[in-house]
Design a protein around this motif. Structure first.
Motif, PDB file in Angstrom:
ATOM      1  N   UNK A 280       0.805  -1.219   0.000  1.00  0.00           N
ATOM      2  CA  UNK A 280       0.000   0.000   0.000  1.00  0.00           C
ATOM      3  C   UNK A 280       0.836   1.267   0.000  1.00  0.00           C
ATOM      4  N   UNK A 281       2.015   1.223   0.646  1.00  0.00           N
ATOM      5  CA  UNK A 281       2.907   2.383   0.671  1.00  0.00           C
ATOM      6  C   UNK A 281       3.725   2.493  -0.620  1.00  0.00           C
ATOM      7  N   UNK A 282       4.096   1.353  -1.177  1.00  0.00           N
ATOM      8  CA  UNK A 282       4.905   1.375  -2.401  1.00  0.00           C
ATOM      9  C   UNK A 282       4.088   1.718  -3.640  1.00  0.00           C
ATOM     10  N   UNK A 283       2.804   1.328  -3.613  1.00  0.00           N
ATOM     11  CA  UNK A 283       1.923   1.644  -4.736  1.00  0.00           C
ATOM     12  C   UNK A 283       0.676   2.346  -4.194  1.00  0.00           C
ATOM     13  N   UNK A 284       0.814   3.598  -3.743  1.00  0.00           N
ATOM     14  CA  UNK A 284      -0.319   4.311  -3.137  1.00  0.00           C
ATOM     15  C   UNK A 284      -1.471   4.469  -4.127  1.00  0.00           C
ATOM     16  N   UNK A 285      -2.675   4.233  -3.626  1.00  0.00           N
ATOM     17  CA  UNK A 285      -3.859   4.382  -4.470  1.00  0.00           C
ATOM     18  C   UNK A 285      -4.201   3.158  -5.294  1.00  0.00           C
ATOM     19  N   UNK A 286      -3.379   2.097  -5.203  1.00  0.00           N
ATOM     20  CA  UNK A 286      -3.618   0.862  -5.959  1.00  0.00           C
ATOM     21  C   UNK A 286      -4.197  -0.195  -5.013  1.00  0.00           C
ATOM     22  N   UNK A 287      -5.317  -0.817  -5.409  1.00  0.00           N
ATOM     23  CA  UNK A 287      -5.944  -1.867  -4.612  1.00  0.00           C
ATOM     24  C   UNK A 287      -5.619  -3.231  -5.225  1.00  0.00           C
TER      25      UNK A 287
END
Length: 354
Positions: free
Chosen positions: A148-155
């Protein structure tokens, strides 16, 4: 029981201190035992939780507590289609302390190579399958490695066998981690009716690939796996190659040769049930020198490659599917070649694409 309750709630560090004071053990020894417990519970979940919960529910129906089981079954009927509509993820479950101990047992690491736009949807092709897809689970169904921190906004949605979502209790446990069925209905919903910023992780090689995984071998089943490319084209979802170095190292497996009775049985199971039974072993619970169900503590490093921009084509032709599939295969090979020496493989190592 109380220990496990607080451990799951996310107070693993407090429990660690309490156990250290209680048993006068060194911090490293206590941490190692917690790591083993965390991995063992997941292995047992993977292997027996679905069947065990089904049997327990049937038993409760035959007791004085039958109303509890009946209420759950009524809820199950009402909630039956939820897995096909993105599931019911829980950030609380994804952030359990137990997953951090799970991560550190191997350890498992997630490597980001490129940013992902939140205005796009994605299909991650995960390779290789391994025996249990440990890297895929830890990296994308928990927050232990910081997805979640490495790809913010990606679910992220890890796709797995649809049959798992017919199992009581197990289905709810899987959905809480953001796991969804690997079928067209579920994927269509997430990529078309759930906005943007979604990433579906598909272990492309599936059961067929698991039959050939063994330590020291880097091979993927991909040449004739093109359905995920067709899905990407239909939805205009970018393809992202992902390779997990070390996924094949954590279990040892008996490999049956093509044409043998063992391989025939495995393929029949794969064809009719969806999974292939493997004869494998890891280490024992109390010693790494004995055989058991625990995986060997070998490092797993999952590298997320550069996204391949895919156009939206409602009815892609076979030629278009083949074209983008070839681009994907080339990108996966380049990703493997670029990072193999950084994660313990010789420069001469070649990724075998079957």
């Amino acid at each position: 029981t109380l220990f496990l309750f607080f451990f799951l709630l996310g107070t693993g560090s407090n429990i660690l201190s309490a156990l250290q004071d209680l048993f006068w053990l060194s911090k490293s020894k206590v941490e190692k035992q917690l790591q083993i417990i965390s991995v063992l519970q997941w292995v047992l979940t993977f292997l027996v939780m679905g069947v065990a919960c089904t049997l327990i529910l049937m038993y409760i129906l035959c007791t004085d507590c039958w109303a509890i089981a009946a209420l759950y079954l009524a809820w199950l009927v009402f909630d039956w289609n939820t897995p096909k509509k993105g599931g019911r993820r829980s950030q609380w479950v994804r952030n359990w302390a137990i997953w951090r101990y799970f991560r550190d047992y191997f350890p498992i690491r997630l490597v980001k190579t490129h940013n992902l736009l939140t205005t796009r949807n994605y299909i991650f092709g995960y390779h290789p399958h391994g025996i249990m897809g440990l890297g895929a689970f830890c990296n994308f169904s928990t927050e232990a490695t910081g997805v979640g921190q490495k790809f913010p906004g990606i679910r992220p949605y890890l796709a797995t066998l649809a049959g798992n979502f017919r199992m009581p209790i197990l289905r709810d446990y899987l959905m809480s981690g953001g796991i969804c069925p690997v079928n067209r209905d579920s994927i269509d919903y997430i990529l078309s009716k759930n906005g943007s910023g979604n990433a579906i992780i598909i272990v492309v090689g599936g059961a067929a690939e698991s039959l050939n995984c063994t330590p020291g071998k880097n091979s993927v089943t991909l040449k004739n796996r093109k359905g995920f490319v067709r899905l990407a084209l239909r939805h205009g979802a970018d393809l992202v190659p992902v390779y997990s170095f070390g996924e094949n190292e954590v279990y040892k497996q008996v490999i049956f040769e093509e044409g043998s009775w063992g391989r025939w049985v495995q393929k029949k199971f794969q064809k009719h049930i969806g999974f292939a039974p493997c004869i494998f072993h890891g280490r024992g619970l109390f010693s790494s020198n004995t055989w058991g169900l625990l995986p060997y503590s070998k490092p797993i490093t999952t590298v997320v490659g550069e996204p391949i921009t895919i156009p939206k084509i409602d009815n892609p032709s076979q030629r278009e599917v083949d074209f983008y599939h070839s681009i994907y295969v080339d990108s996966l090979i380049k990703l493997f070649d670029k990072y193999k020496s950084k994660f313990g493989l010789p420069e001469t190592e070649v990724l075998e694409v079957n």
